[in-house]
Design a protein around this motif. Structure first.
Motif, short mmCIF file in Angstrom:
data_model
loop_
_atom_site.label_atom_id
_atom_site.label_comp_id
_atom_site.label_asym_id
_atom_site.label_seq_id
_atom_site.Cartn_x
_atom_site.Cartn_y
_atom_site.Cartn_z
N VAL A 26 4.90 -0.41 1.18
CA VAL A 26 4.13 -1.39 0.43
C VAL A 26 2.68 -0.93 0.45
N HIS A 27 1.91 -1.37 -0.53
CA HIS A 27 0.50 -0.99 -0.58
C HIS A 27 -0.29 -1.80 0.43
N GLN A 28 -1.24 -1.14 1.09
CA GLN A 28 -2.06 -1.82 2.09
C GLN A 28 -2.80 -3.01 1.49
N ARG A 29 -3.20 -2.91 0.22
CA ARG A 29 -3.97 -4.00 -0.40
C ARG A 29 -3.14 -5.27 -0.46
N LEU A 30 -1.87 -5.15 -0.84
CA LEU A 30 -1.01 -6.33 -0.89
C LEU A 30 -0.77 -6.88 0.51
N LEU A 31 -0.59 -5.99 1.45
CA LEU A 31 -0.35 -6.42 2.83
C LEU A 31 -1.58 -7.13 3.39
N ASP A 32 -2.76 -6.66 3.06
CA ASP A 32 -3.99 -7.30 3.54
C ASP A 32 -4.22 -8.65 2.87
N ASP A 33 -4.04 -8.68 1.54
CA ASP A 33 -4.37 -9.88 0.78
C ASP A 33 -3.31 -10.96 0.87
N HIS A 34 -2.04 -10.55 0.93
CA HIS A 34 -0.94 -11.52 0.88
C HIS A 34 0.18 -11.13 1.84
N PRO A 35 -0.08 -11.12 3.13
CA PRO A 35 0.98 -10.74 4.08
C PRO A 35 2.20 -11.64 4.00
N LEU A 45 0.41 1.57 -7.67
CA LEU A 45 0.44 0.19 -8.11
C LEU A 45 0.38 -0.72 -6.88
N PRO A 46 -0.72 -1.47 -6.70
CA PRO A 46 -0.89 -2.23 -5.45
C PRO A 46 0.19 -3.28 -5.20
N GLY A 47 0.76 -3.86 -6.27
CA GLY A 47 1.76 -4.92 -6.08
C GLY A 47 3.18 -4.43 -6.01
N LEU A 48 3.37 -3.17 -5.62
CA LEU A 48 4.70 -2.54 -5.66
C LEU A 48 5.34 -2.46 -4.28
N PHE A 49 6.62 -2.85 -4.21
CA PHE A 49 7.46 -2.58 -3.05
C PHE A 49 8.37 -1.41 -3.43
N ARG A 50 8.47 -0.42 -2.56
CA ARG A 50 9.28 0.76 -2.87
C ARG A 50 10.31 0.99 -1.76
N GLU A 51 11.59 1.06 -2.14
CA GLU A 51 12.65 1.47 -1.22
C GLU A 51 13.30 2.70 -1.84
N GLY A 52 12.92 3.86 -1.36
CA GLY A 52 13.39 5.09 -1.98
C GLY A 52 13.21 6.28 -1.09
N GLY A 53 13.42 7.46 -1.65
CA GLY A 53 13.38 8.70 -0.89
C GLY A 53 12.07 8.91 -0.16
N ASN A 54 12.15 9.57 0.99
CA ASN A 54 10.96 9.74 1.81
C ASN A 54 10.03 10.85 1.32
N VAL A 55 10.53 11.77 0.48
CA VAL A 55 9.66 12.86 0.02
C VAL A 55 8.50 12.32 -0.82
N PRO A 56 8.76 11.53 -1.88
CA PRO A 56 7.62 10.97 -2.62
C PRO A 56 6.78 10.01 -1.77
N ALA A 57 7.41 9.23 -0.90
CA ALA A 57 6.66 8.28 -0.08
C ALA A 57 5.70 9.01 0.86
N LEU A 58 6.17 10.07 1.50
CA LEU A 58 5.30 10.86 2.38
C LEU A 58 4.23 11.58 1.57
N TRP A 59 4.60 12.07 0.41
CA TRP A 59 3.64 12.78 -0.45
C TRP A 59 2.51 11.84 -0.89
N ALA A 60 2.86 10.61 -1.28
CA ALA A 60 1.85 9.65 -1.70
C ALA A 60 0.89 9.34 -0.55
N ARG A 61 1.43 9.12 0.62
CA ARG A 61 0.59 8.84 1.79
C ARG A 61 -0.27 10.07 2.13
N SER A 62 0.33 11.25 2.04
CA SER A 62 -0.39 12.48 2.35
C SER A 62 -1.56 12.70 1.40
#
Length: 347
Positions: free
Chosen positions: A222-231, A62-79
């Protein structure tokens, strides 16, 4: 960098049921108030109706999502190739422990040699519970100069069990395993109900490397799209989190109440899981130490096959939003509670 003049109608946030500045800010209504004048609704993924894909907590699709949570899913999503950026890390001790059966006499990390260690198995796209157990046992064993090869990992099917750690503790009570890794407030309560005893308190190990796991360190992404469009929106969101962390530092009793709602645990579970001073540790940073510890976690997860591709932690991290947010937060007073908080947040 491309920027869109059209503001999103909704910003989303998600957090794990643990201590987070996001949870504090949500409880105080500060996130919704920050963006109200922009006509932007701020919604919790946990509290959302079926129109939101809750799997985004793990996939971050979800591009408009901020996530503060465990690193396993966060690393997995990036991977897996999701275009996320790491914009903050916290380190909050959550009481990690290795439990054994009552009367076993097993004490200390060295005593784990040769034991059967419970490793749960869930039907999840990313089995972070399994990852936590493996990394928790690895940390405990490493503190005694041992590795998983010095013990006997035992798969414990967990899908048929309700509740955190239920399958592992049931296996311990049956005698199918000798030791169980647990973390957090709910685990404290579950262990007490089962009469389990603590063999290793990982929080007492002096070297932080032995406590690296899903929540230590915990990323804000945070999603790169949100960071690019609305820093500017990203900066403002982070600034609210910084002010929430400042507020928490002066309100320990309120933080305990919020933790009870976030974790779903009672006062005893919260007190047993989070040491005095937890309310002082909610500020994110991207320090070299935390980035190095996250890199150790990435290597450990990859070695166990949880990550399909390597994640370059240094390339993933973007310190500029937090730098800008720190300056922005410094220009504003800490927000007072605008009104009485709503009922408990669901996780």
């Amino acid at each position: 960098m491309t920027r869109s003049a059209v503001l999103p109608s909704t910003l989303w946030f998600t957090r794990c049921p643990v201590p987070t500045a996001t949870g504090i800010a949500a409880d105080r209504h500060w996130l919704s108030e920050e963006f109200a004048d922009d006509g932007i609704t701020v919604r919790s993924l946990q509290d959302a109706a079926p129109d939101a894909d809750r799997a985004s907590h793990y996939t971050h699709a979800l591009p408009g999502l901020f996530r503060e949570g465990g690193n396993v899913p966060a690393l997995w999503a990036r991977s897996r190739g999701e275009a996320t950026r790491l914009i903050g890390l916290t380190w909050i001790e959550e009481r990690q422990a290795v439990l054994v059966a009552p009367g076993s006499g097993i004490r200390g990390a060295h005593a784990l040699r040769g034991l059967r260690l419970a490793v749960p198995s869930h039907s999840l796209a990313i089995d972070f519970w399994r990852a936590m157990a493996l990394r928790g046992f690895e940390g405990a064993l490493a503190s005694a100069g041992l590795t998983l090869d010095d013990a006997v990992p035992v798969d414990v099917p967990a899908d048929a069990h309700d509740g955190q750690w239920a399958a592992e503790i049931a296996a311990l009570r049956r005698g199918d395993v000798d030791a169980v890794y647990v973390k957090g407030a709910v685990a404290v309560e579950a262990a007490r109900r089962a009469g389990a005893e603590v063999a290793v308190e990982l929080d007492e190990l002096p070297d932080r490397r032995f406590r690296v796991n899903n929540g230590t360190p915990r990323p804000i992404t945070v999603h790169q799209r949100l960071l690019d469009d609305h820093p500017d929106l990203v900066d403002r969101f982070l600034a609210v989190l910084l002010r929430a962390a400042d507020w928490a530092a002066g309100h320990p009793a309120d933080v305990d109440r919020i933790l009870g709602a976030e974790t779903g645990a009672g006062a005893d579970g919260v007190a047993g899981a989070y040491r005095p001073g937890t309310h002082l540790t909610l500020h994110p940073d991207l320090s070299a130490e935390r980035l190095a510890l996250l890199a150790e976690q990435e290597a450990g997860l990859r070695a166990h096959g949880f990550l399909p591709e390597p994640v370059d932690i240094a390339a993933w991290a973007d310190p500029e939003p937090l730098n800008r947010a720190t300056a922005l937060a410094g220009l504003r007073p800490v927000l007072p509670p605008a009104r009485e908080p709503e009922g408990p947040l669901s996780a």
